[in-house]
Scaffold this active site. Structure first.
Site, PDB file in Angstrom:
ATOM      1  CB  SER A 116     -16.002  -1.574  -3.823  1.00  0.00           C
ATOM      2  OG  SER A 116     -15.833  -1.377  -2.441  1.00  0.00           O
ATOM      3  CE1 TYR A 140     -10.705  -0.883  -4.723  1.00  0.00           C
ATOM      4  CE2 TYR A 140     -12.145  -0.440  -2.849  1.00  0.00           C
ATOM      5  CZ  TYR A 140     -11.770  -1.247  -3.908  1.00  0.00           C
ATOM      6  OH  TYR A 140     -12.452  -2.408  -4.157  1.00  0.00           O
ATOM      7  CE  LYS A 144     -12.674  -1.961  -7.989  1.00  0.00           C
ATOM      8  NZ  LYS A 144     -12.685  -3.005  -9.022  1.00  0.00           N
TER       9      LYS A 144
HETATM   10  N1  UFG Z   1     -10.065  -3.797  11.440  1.00  0.00           N
HETATM   11  C1  UFG Z   1      -9.513  -3.851  12.711  1.00  0.00           C
HETATM   12  N2  UFG Z   1      -8.273  -4.391  12.846  1.00  0.00           N
HETATM   13  C2  UFG Z   1      -7.552  -4.853  11.775  1.00  0.00           C
HETATM   14  C3  UFG Z   1      -8.129  -4.788  10.494  1.00  0.00           C
HETATM   15  C4  UFG Z   1      -9.394  -4.247  10.357  1.00  0.00           C
HETATM   16  O1  UFG Z   1     -10.125  -3.428  13.689  1.00  0.00           O
HETATM   17  O2  UFG Z   1      -6.427  -5.311  11.980  1.00  0.00           O
HETATM   18  C5  UFG Z   1     -11.406  -3.234  11.301  1.00  0.00           C
HETATM   19  C6  UFG Z   1     -11.493  -2.095  10.310  1.00  0.00           C
HETATM   20  O3  UFG Z   1     -11.153  -0.873  10.931  1.00  0.00           O
HETATM   21  C7  UFG Z   1     -12.964  -2.179   9.891  1.00  0.00           C
HETATM   22  C8  UFG Z   1     -13.282  -3.677   9.983  1.00  0.00           C
HETATM   23  O4  UFG Z   1     -12.271  -4.232  10.822  1.00  0.00           O
HETATM   24  O5  UFG Z   1     -13.768  -1.496  10.797  1.00  0.00           O
HETATM   25  C9  UFG Z   1     -13.201  -4.372   8.646  1.00  0.00           C
HETATM   26  O6  UFG Z   1     -11.968  -4.009   8.037  1.00  0.00           O
HETATM   27  P1  UFG Z   1     -11.413  -4.670   6.697  1.00  0.00           P
HETATM   28  O7  UFG Z   1     -10.111  -4.014   6.415  1.00  0.00           O
HETATM   29  O8  UFG Z   1     -11.480  -6.147   6.806  1.00  0.00           O
HETATM   30  O9  UFG Z   1     -12.491  -4.252   5.629  1.00  0.00           O
HETATM   31  P2  UFG Z   1     -13.005  -2.806   5.239  1.00  0.00           P
HETATM   32  O10 UFG Z   1     -14.392  -2.719   5.755  1.00  0.00           O
HETATM   33  O11 UFG Z   1     -12.086  -1.712   5.588  1.00  0.00           O
HETATM   34  O12 UFG Z   1     -12.841  -2.924   3.665  1.00  0.00           O
HETATM   35  C10 UFG Z   1     -13.810  -3.443   2.845  1.00  0.00           C
HETATM   36  C11 UFG Z   1     -13.175  -3.936   1.558  1.00  0.00           C
HETATM   37  C12 UFG Z   1     -12.528  -2.803   0.839  1.00  0.00           C
HETATM   38  C13 UFG Z   1     -13.528  -1.714   0.639  1.00  0.00           C
HETATM   39  C14 UFG Z   1     -14.128  -1.313   1.955  1.00  0.00           C
HETATM   40  C15 UFG Z   1     -15.201  -0.304   1.818  1.00  0.00           C
HETATM   41  O13 UFG Z   1     -12.227  -4.921   1.872  1.00  0.00           O
HETATM   42  O14 UFG Z   1     -12.064  -3.242  -0.417  1.00  0.00           O
HETATM   43  O15 UFG Z   1     -14.717  -2.428   2.579  1.00  0.00           O
HETATM   44  O16 UFG Z   1     -15.341   0.416   3.014  1.00  0.00           O
HETATM   45  F1  UFG Z   1     -12.955  -0.625   0.102  1.00  0.00           F
END
Ligand code: UFG
Length: 329
Positions: A116, A140, A144
């Site tokens: 990741s 997490y 990884k």
């Molecule tokens: N977000 C919102 N509202 C929501 C959900 C998410 O604004 O309801 C935002 C988050 O704050 C983030 C973006 O949308 O800025 C993307 O969020 P996700 O949760 O879809 O994905 P992440 O970037 O947090 O997570 C991904 C992978 C994880 C990994 C991570 C690394 O899904 O497994 O990237 O940073 F760990």
């Protein structure tokens, strides 16, 4: 090749099994179905088992004689990893050790690991290349990075070959409608936005609008799950004995949360109510991949990862295909 796919009933694992079968390989899914789905196992034999069960892994390897392993069996919620780090290290790190022990006993020589961009933490510069120092900021991401280290050291010591694939934001769904994303709970942005479009939730929260980005919302690199799947197939032939390599898998383009919501409105034709909420702790402002190494080393070109295509496929899955699934599968 016969490929043991641990965690092959999950989102990215199941799409990879389909890609393996299409390329003439036989995927053997080994999954405990805790977060994976029986309905997602369609392209080869299924073995019910846990990544921490050495006897179960060994039995599956003895009977199926795989040439290679692809490991997707992991826990992957950042927030949960902070609350229950022991579980994350047990599954993602100890599980990796157990898997590699079984591989040694059965002389399985090649492994591809689902890793990741969370291993990079908050990078000093974007786009992120594989040379970017790995300083993960949550259990997490650390689990990884440790799994990668286990793989590198065990490969060097025993002459196995390993490839770590560091995904950015996996999204989208199989174009044929056979597979898609189905998490419980769902925490990822695109499915939540589409649930709001479908009327399954009232709105979606934007976690922070005051970041140092063009529109103030976080920027991510959304990569189509079908593109991720093809990278795993390519990586299988890049596992020389004793070798370890790591590749970033991303589209190389960043999209902000506001852009995702606006694209989803255009694709679905629905009004999507977005509320501005506080920042989510631990979110880096911008994560975008430099995937040049994957292009050169794996010949990997993401061809489905245009944001509109990603959202269109995820929407088709959510509205048409998901409705056909057997209950409780
Ligand atoms: N977000 C919102 N509202 C929501 C959900 C998410 O604004 O309801 C935002 C988050 O704050 C983030 C973006 O949308 O800025 C993307 O969020 P996700 O949760 O879809 O994905 P992440 O970037 O947090 O997570 C991904 C992978 C994880 C990994 C991570 C690394 O899904 O497994 O990237 O940073 F760990």
């Amino acid at each position: 090749m016969r490929v043991l796919v641990t965690g092959g009933a999950g989102y990215i694992g199941s799409h990879t099994c389909k890609a393996l079968a299409r390329a003439g390989h036989t995927p053997i899914v080994y999954d405990n179905l805790r977060t994976g789905h029986a309905w997602a196992v369609k392209w080869g034999p299924f073995e019910h088992g846990d990544i921490n069960d050495l006897a179960g892994l060994s039995d599956a390897m003895r009977r199926h004689r795989p040439d290679a392993v692809i490991n997707f069996a992991a826990l992957a919620y950042v927030g949960e990893s902070v609350a229950r780090p022991d579980l994350y290290y047990q599954t993602n790190v100890t599980g990796m050790i157990t898997l590699m022990q079984a591989m040694r006993f059965h002389e399985v020589k090649a492994i591809v690991l689902s890793s990741s961009c969370a291993t990079y933490g908050v990078p000093a510069r974007v786009p992120i290349s594989e040379e970017t120092p790995q300083h993960p900021i949550n259990p997490y991401g650390r689990s990884k990075r440790m799994a990668e280290e286990v793989m590198r050291d065990v490969c060097a010591a025993y002459g196995l070959g390993g490839v770590a694939l560091r995904y950015f934001n996996a999204a989208g769904a199989d174009r044929d409608g056979e597979l898609g994303e189905e998490h419980e709970p769902e925490t990822h942005l695109i499915p939540l936005v589409l649930q709001a479009a479908a009327g399954r939730r009232a709105d979606v929260s934007i976690f922070g609008s005051d970041y140092d980005t063009p529109d103030g919302t976080c920027v991510r690199d959304y990569v189509h799950v079908t593109d991720l799947a093809s990278a795993h197939v390519a990586a299988l032939s890049k596992c020389p004995p004793g070798g370890f390599s790591a590749y970033n898998l991303g589209s190389g383009r960043g999209s902000s949360i506001a852009e995702v919501i606006s694209c989803a409105r255009a694709v679905t034709g629905k009004e999507i109510v977005a509320q501005h909420g506080p920042r989510r702790p631990g979110d880096p402002p911008v994560l975008v991949a430099d995937a040049a190494r994957a292009r050169e080393g794996l010949g990997w070109v993401p061809v489905h990862s245009d944001l509109e295509r990603v959202i269109t496929d995820a929407w088709a899955w959510m509205t048409i295909h998901r409705a056909r699934l057997p209950a409780g599968g």
